[in-house]
Design a protein around this motif. Sequence first.
Motif: not given
Length: 251
Positions: A54-82
């Motif tokens: 899905g998408t989540f637009l804030v002032n026209g910017v889809d923040v979903v990929p940004l949130v996903d990348a930030e969560l991967d940064r905060r929780f090392p190893g999370r990126e391996l879930r796929r």
Amino acid sequence: MDGNEPEDLHGRTFRGRNLRGSRFVGCDLGGVVVRGSDVAGMEVDSPWLLEDGGTFLVNGVDVVPLVDAELDRRFPGRELRRADDPEGLRRAWAALEETWAATVARATAMPAATVDRSVDGEWSFAQTLRHLVMATDTWLGRAVLQREHPFHPLGLPNDDDGAGTAAFDGSEFSSRAPSFEEVLAARADRQALVRAYLSDVTAEQLDAPRRNPHAPEHGETVLSCLRTILEEEWEHHRYAVRDLDALPTSA
């Protein structure tokens, strides 16, 4: 309208309304549009948004990929879930076990009874671990291993999903509050079950068909079931850390 049915606000337009401090829990806000409104301090927690494309637009910017990348940064190893191959899944599970071990150590070092405290009505730390026992039993024990009686008596089902819970034999769940030591033992047993299964799983086995344990008419694969376990683990770890951060660190 039946008095027991929630009011349907689908498609309504709200102008000049004051919703400050409101909480929306278990609501369908898909497609909601907010224009010219004060949203300072708004908090949104929707794990499905990251996984459903899905998408989540804030002032026209889809923040979903940004949130996903930030969560991967905060929780090392999370990126391996796929991960989609046996070795990748083994690395993903090892990262989760290491992460949870550190978080359990943090929780047990906090003031007495911290593990049983709730924040904003959410599950306590101990209840979260009990739910992960349930998730493992559902997606590995029941769906993948197809055990007739997969559920540990201390597993905690979703308390807001009556239909899902009814699909299981209620006699398998305990109504008493277990000690934290009992919770940790049940959790360790189910972590070992996943570890053992992944230790020799093959690529061919990952492609094997399975049924969705909540909706048997929907097909799954062994891989999709294992990925669901990984998602459950990382999302509930995020919740646990969020709530531990909100609790006092000293008596």
